[in-house]
Structures are given as C-alpha cells and as structure tokens.
Write a protein that holds these residues in place. Structure first.
Motif, PDB file in Angstrom:
ATOM      1  N   VAL A  89       0.643  -1.505   0.252  1.00 28.71           N
ATOM      2  CA  VAL A  89      -0.086  -0.471   0.350  1.00 28.71           C
ATOM      3  C   VAL A  89       0.481   1.568  -0.138  1.00 28.71           C
ATOM      4  CG1 VAL A  89      -1.733   1.916   1.468  1.00 28.71           C
ATOM      5  CG2 VAL A  89      -1.467  -1.067   1.047  1.00 28.71           C
ATOM      6  N   LEU A  92       1.835   1.786  -3.644  1.00 26.81           N
ATOM      7  CA  LEU A  92       0.419   2.080  -4.344  1.00 26.81           C
ATOM      8  C   LEU A  92       0.911   4.021  -3.404  1.00 26.81           C
ATOM      9  CD1 LEU A  92      -2.326   2.145  -5.464  1.00 26.81           C
ATOM     10  CD2 LEU A  92      -3.075   1.737  -3.784  1.00 26.81           C
ATOM     11  N   ALA A  93       0.786   4.843  -2.535  1.00 34.66           N
ATOM     12  CA  ALA A  93       0.093   5.566  -2.350  1.00 34.66           C
ATOM     13  C   ALA A  93       1.914   6.690  -3.164  1.00 34.66           C
ATOM     14  CB  ALA A  93       0.432   6.358  -0.443  1.00 34.66           C
ATOM     15  N   PHE A  94       2.691   5.710  -2.996  1.00 31.09           N
ATOM     16  CA  PHE A  94       3.874   6.697  -3.852  1.00 31.09           C
ATOM     17  C   PHE A  94       3.088   7.307  -5.364  1.00 31.09           C
ATOM     18  CE2 PHE A  94       7.842   6.208  -6.633  1.00 31.09           C
ATOM     19  CZ  PHE A  94       8.392   7.113  -5.907  1.00 31.09           C
ATOM     20  N   GLU A  96       0.340   6.825  -6.898  1.00 34.00           N
ATOM     21  CA  GLU A  96      -0.336   7.399  -6.895  1.00 34.00           C
ATOM     22  C   GLU A  96       0.365   9.071  -6.405  1.00 34.00           C
ATOM     23  OE1 GLU A  96      -3.743   6.637  -8.226  1.00 34.00           O
ATOM     24  OE2 GLU A  96      -2.479   6.052  -8.983  1.00 34.00           O
TER      25      GLU A  96
END
Lengths: 310, 128, 299
Positions: A89, A92-94, A96
C-alpha cells in the motif's frame, strides 16, 4: 510483417519491462503496487531528454533508467522496512502521488512552432525521435526486443549469481536469510534499484513507441497488471512474466477474441488458473521439470555444475 | 552484477551505432480531427485534416492509417488500424472507427509515404 | 473560522461513508488476512443493479438501496468462493491477484449491463439546504450521516452480540483456535464476505445518492477510498476504520478547500504514505505483526 502485428509485439515488449520489474521484487518477497511510477518517471525523463533537449535515444533511455533507479532508491529508503500489505500500500500511495504530481507538471518549449513537453493532464505529445530519425516500426521493435533480451540475460545471470540466490532466500524466509548472514536491507535496496531501472527503460521505450504519454497511463491499473502477469505466467523464471503479458495483450487484447466479453472470460480463467497453480503456469516445479527433461535430452558434461533448481 | 552492467553498456553502445542521432529535417505533421457518431453504435465517422506544422500547407501524397488506444490501459485496448481515405480538399481524410467502448481514446494517426510521422490526438467518445 | 467549521462538517459527512467502506474492508481483512481488491467492484455490481432498476423501471430509493446491498452481498459471496475459499493458506498473493482478475470481470460485466459513461442515481432526499446562522446543511447529507451511524451500530451489534459475531471475532484473532472450539471457519468467512460487502454496498448507495450519478470508475474509487481509510485507521479494527474514514474525509475536505481538487487526492495519498512509514499500525491499530499471511511467501 503486418503493421498491426509489429505494433502489438512492440506493446508486448515494453509492457514486459514493467512486468519484469514487479517480478524482480516478488523474488525478494515484496509485493509492489507501484512499479508503474518508475515506468512513468522513465517515460517522462527519456521523452524530455530526446524531444526537448535533443539528446540521442540511447542517452534518453539511459536517463530514464537512471531516473527510475534513483527514484526507486529514494522511495525505498523509508518503505523497505515495511512488509507485505504495508509495503504494497505504501508503494501504491507513492505511485499515485507521482501520477498526481505529473498531472501538475507543466514544462514546455516551442519546437517547430508547436509547444512540446509535459502539459499536465493534457499529456506530453510529439515525442518524435523515432520518426525524425527515420527509424522504422520494425527496427524499433527489434530495438525493444534487443533490450528485453539483454534484460532477460541479465536476470538469468543474476538468478545464478550469489546476489540472485540471496534475493530468493530473502523471499523464501527472511529470518533464515538473516541468520545466514545476508544483509537484508542492502539486498532489498539493490533489488528495488534494479527493478526501478528496468521499469524506467521500459517507460522510455514506451514513450518513444507511442510518441504520446499522459499521467493517466501510469495509474494503479498498470501496476496491478504488471504484478498479475508474473503470477499468471509463473514465478519460476523471468520468462513467466513475459508469458503473462503475451497471454493478456497478445492473445486477448489484440485478436479481439471474445471482444466485448474478453475480460469476463479472461478474469474467470485467471481466477481458476490461480486455484490450481497459485504460483503461475511456469512455477518453480514446472521450470525444474523442464530443466531436468532438457538435461536428459541434451546431457552436458557431468563435471559441470548443474543448475536449474532454485 | 558486473556482467549485467557490461551487457547493458554493450546494448547502449549498440543502439548508438545502429540509430545515430541524425539531425534529419523532415516534415512535422499537424492534425485536426473531428469525429461524429454514426447510426451504428460505437462507430464514429472521423474527418482529419493534415498539415505541415511549419508552413501550414496541406499534407498530400501520404497514406494515413488511424488506430486507437485507451490511455487508461496501454496496449490492452489496441484497435486494429484502418486506412483513411483522402476526401475533398487536399490534406483532408476520412476514416470510420469502430470502438470497443465509449470513453477517452488516444487516436494514433500514422503517416507513411512521402513523409513518416505519427500524431496522437486524445478525444472523448460517447454521449456525455 | 466559519469556513473552517463548514469545511470540517462537510468532511465529516463524506468521512462517514469512507468509514463504512473501511468497516467492510477491515472485516474481510480481519478474517482472511488477505487483501480483497474486488471489494469495490462488488459494491459496483450492487450499484449498477440498483441503477439498472432505477433507469429501466423507475424504482424508488428504498428499492434501489435494497438492490445495491443485495447485489453487493451476492457479488461478495461470488468473490469469496472463487478467489479466497479454494486457496490454501499462504497463497496470499495468488488470492489477491485472483481478486484483481475478478475485479476486471465484474467491471466489464457491469459495463455490458449499462454501457454509457454516466448514469443518474436516485437522490436520498430532496429539499433546500437548511441554514443555521452562517452554516448550511444539506438534508440528504444529514440523512446520510444518520444512516451511516445507524449502520455502524448495527454492524457493531452483529459483531459483539450475536453468535455469528462471536465466531467472526474468534476467527479474526486465531483461526486454528476457532476451528478447535468448533467454529465453522469456512461459513464464518463466507458470512464475513457477505456482511462486509453488504455494509460496503450500503455505503456505496449513500455516496451515490449524494452524488446522484454513477460511473464505471466507482468500483476502483470504493476500493481505494476504503483501503486508505482502513490503513490510516489500522488494519482489522472497526473503531479504527471509522476514525480513519473521518480523518480522511476531513483532511480531504480541507485540502480541497485550501488548494483545489488535485490537492485533495494528493493529500490523501501523502497522509497514507506518511502514516505507513511513521506509524504502520495506523492510528488505532497494533504494530504490524499479524501480517504474516499477507506476503508473497507461499507453498
């Protein structure tokens, strides 16, 4: 060769890079939802270099790889101590964040009376190096596959090196790897940088293939596909992810087989496949079986060290 | 590790030998595209005007093929290209596209013949 | 100051729906210790069924709500049977990738059902916004807040006051022990998927009723927002999920108010990233140790 075939094969080639990138991290036991970010960073860096700064293609691609590797290292520093879902996750955050920052990125110069360069959500068109230098579609496809073959050869050597063994050990059992004296963090960083470089080169090739990129291309869908290719094709060898890409883009995306119902059929098939083969078609067992079959057909000098089982 | 580095170095030198950065002064194409829905569902009638970006002179004597990709998933929704027909004034072309779904598509305009170029146009297709 | 309070109130309203989405997500993660990427798309199945009834037959909000919840629950059961039940322990990545494949499948099926990009969705309540001094409050948002709180209480009752809830908590804390004391683990898992998807479906209904429109992006939106709220609040914790949702809603609202719409998503991801790096257990969760099953290490 038919133009459509060349275009599809070229697509398969470039997407394979991001699949290989995700596969390399899977070897060390990390699931990344964020390899598309390095693909995107590589694409933008390489495209800016050739289309706006007038660099040659090789230098542009090199810059793409470098940008991919260094940003992977940068994000690796705080995240590599995370595990499993937390790591997945965080990547994923990075990724996005990178996508949204690319949406805010405006940097254009005038070339031949037209503005060229990243223009936020309107994308970055006119990456015309291949056309300006009269490189044919077929020649460009050969370039993609030469580099892909180089990357595969590199991975093949890597998996047989001490480094590759260390990667798989960390992926298999981290505590065991640690007690065997493997420097976990350092190896994770190396794997992350290599994976970032692979994705970066793929991105650079992609930008010059399509001549147009935009932030939306590098969203979570691409990242999860990249991960899925490894699992469909198999985690036994680096050929697994390629098989996954071939099945998805080559077989289903381009033949218009099942057309509107394609994802319904494909999604179901993948789910059923993973029930029977949770580590993909070319899993470790299959690779070993093919390897021993090959050695029986083609016996090598017995004094030579046998390799195959991972 | 070292072998990998050497392999990639060799590959890069190879690219530079095969594809040197030639300062080729060829024509840069510019395109205007207007697509309108037809009676058939998901089929669009596209009118394309090709000009030389520097002189604004119409581009003639080229073959124009039109393909489409969905930017939201590269490579997956890859439409087989169709050849556009020259129609009306010089530099005007027309192509009929059959899309898989509505939404945003990146049209790939491939120009071959007297000059080679590719122009990508992003358009939204659909009823909203 | 007035703006600040108004923005915070608006954020709390949205945050409630995020919290509900996160509750569903966290229930699933709690029992199977794996990530169900098809969580949002299951909700989308319900949402599209509801929209279909609304568009084709003019169904009212109540019937649409029932259809959304039922559709989501059925889709959730389908996902559990296909992606999670048949997988042996340890094949966490395979389950996750499988749930991604089913995401693609569900999404395409729904696009075939309703192929246009945007459809209208019935409103929860109509009427002019109420004004309290300098503040305004939309009646539908207030109704959503009440319904979200009510759903939270119902879920809480199910988890803490029923036999099924006891089994669910037992499986969440220790699967083997639960099996040993005679809990039917497989049934509990199936029930957890149905319950979680139904809660998510109701959250989806509330969000769509406020927006009054639905697009094919909704499945992905629900997965992402639910995931962020769950991770911020802490994995496997129901109060954490609600708190995570509220924090996310309020911070997003302020980011949008101060900077603009792109800052809204950027801030959400930045918050998630910082949370994971600095406090991986989330605001209310424990340290990340119960995460063993979720890794690529398998059979």
């Amino acid at each position: 060769m038919d133009d459509h075939v060349v275009s599809v094969l070229s697509n398969i080639g470039v997407i394979s890079f991001v699949a290989l990138s995700a596969y390399l991290l899977l070897l060390t036991g990390e699931i990344s939802f964020g390899q598309q970010a390095f693909f995107g960073i590589g694409a933008y860096a390489a495209a800016i270099a050739t289309a706006m700064w007038g660099w040659p293609l090789a230098a542009g691609l090199m810059l793409g790889a470098l940008a991919g590797a260094s940003s992977a290292l940068l994000v690796g520093l705080p995240t590599l101590r995370l595990h499993g879902l937390y790591f997945a996750v965080a990547t994923l955050a990075f990724a996005e964040m990178i996508r949204i920052l690319l949406e805010l990125f405006h940097y254009q110069v005038a070339v031949d009376g037209e503005l060229v360069g990243p223009n936020g959500t309107d994308g970055f068109g006119g990456i015309r190096y291949v056309f300006q230098n009269k490189i044919g579609a077929f020649e460009y496809m050969l370039l993609i596959y030469t580099l892909l073959a180089t990357a595969l050869a590199g991975l093949w050597l890597l998996e047989r090196s001490r480094l590759g063994v260390a990667f798989r050990m960390i992926g298999g059992d981290e505590t065991l790897a640690k007690t065997s004296g493997i420097a976990i963090t350092r190896h994770r960083m190396i794997a992350a940088a290599l994976a970032g470089a692979l994705a970066g080169i793929g991105g650079g090739l992609y930008a010059h293939l399509t001549t147009y990129i935009e932030p939306r291309i590098f969203d979570i869908m691409l990242g999860v596909h990249a991960l899925a290719y490894g699992l469909i094709g198999g985690l036994g060898t680096a050929l697994g992810p390629l098989l996954g890409v071939l099945i998805d883009i080559g077989l289903l995306g381009s033949t218009r087989l099942f057309s509107g119902y394609r994802m319904i059929v494909f999604g179901g098939l993948v789910a059923v496949l993973l029930i029977f083969r949770p580590r993909g078609l070319l899993n470790e067992e299959m690779v070993h079986r093919i390897g021993s079959f090959w050695r029986r057909v083609w016996p090598t000098d017995p004094s030579q060290k046998s390799h195959g089982k991972t | 590790m070292k072998k990998t580095a050497m392999l990639s170095a060799a590959a890069f030198i190879g690219i530079n030998l095969v594809f040197p950065a030639a300062a080729a002064q060829n024509i840069r194409a510019k395109a205007d595209v207007v697509c309108e829905p037809t009676k058939e569902n998901l089929t669009y009638d596209c009118k394309i005007k090709l000009v030389d970006a520097r002189t604004n002179a119409p581009l003639t004597g080229v073959t124009l093929t039109v393909g489409a990709d969905m930017p939201s998933m590269p490579g997956v929704h890859n439409l087989r290209s169709v050849i556009a027909q020259a129609q009306g004034d010089p530099g005007n072309y027309r192509a009929i596209l059959e899309l898989e779904m509505t939404g945003v598509w990146a049209l790939r305009l491939d120009i071959t013949g007297a000059t080679r170029d590719r122009v990508v146009k992003v358009l939204r297709f659909g009823d909203d | 100051m007035i703006d600040f309070v108004q923005t915070t109130v608006d954020g709390v309203m949205v945050g409630c729906s995020y919290g509900l989405l996160a509750i569903g997500f966290t229930l699933i993660f709690g029992v199977i210790r794996r990530l169900n990427l098809s969580y949002g798309p299951s909700i989308m199945v319900g949402a599209y069924l509801g929209t279909f009834l609304y568009v084709q037959f003019g169904a009212g909000p109540l019937l649409v709500a029932v259809a959304v919840v039922a559709g989501a629950a059925i889709a959730g059961i389908y996902v559990e049977r296909l992606c999670f039940a048949p997988m042996k322990g340890g094949a966490g990545v395979a389950s996750m990738v499988s749930s991604f494949a089913i995401w693609m499948q569900l999404e395409q099926a729904m696009i075939l059902l309703l192929p246009r990009h945007t459809y209208a969705f019935p409103a929860l309540a109509t009427g002019a916004p109420w004004e309290f001094g300098p503040f305004t409050l939309r009646p539908d948002q207030l109704l959503m807040l009440i319904l979200a709180i009510a759903t939270g209480i119902i879920v809480n009752t199910i988890i803490y006051r029923t036999r099924f809830g006891t089994g669910l908590r037992l499986v969440t804390s220790n699967q083997i022990a639960a099996h040993l004391v005679g809990v039917n683990v497989r049934n509990v898992m199936l029930g957890a998927f149905a319950l979680a998807s139904a809660v998510g479906g109701f959250a989806g209904f509330l969000v769509l009723a406020i927006d009054q429109q639905v697009t094919p992006m909704f499945g992905m939106w629900a997965t992402i927002k639910g995931l962020i709220a769950m991770m911020i609040g802490g994995l496997g914790s129901v109060p954490g999920a609600i708190a995570g949702g509220l924090v996310l809603g309020v911070i997003e609202a302020h980011a949008q108010g101060l900077v603009g719409p792109q800052a809204r998503d950027l801030t959400a991801y930045l918050l998630l990233f910082l949370c994971l790096v600095l406090r991986p257990g989330g605001l209310f969760g424990k340290a990340p140790e119960a995460d063993g099953a979720f890794s690529s290490r398998s059979t």
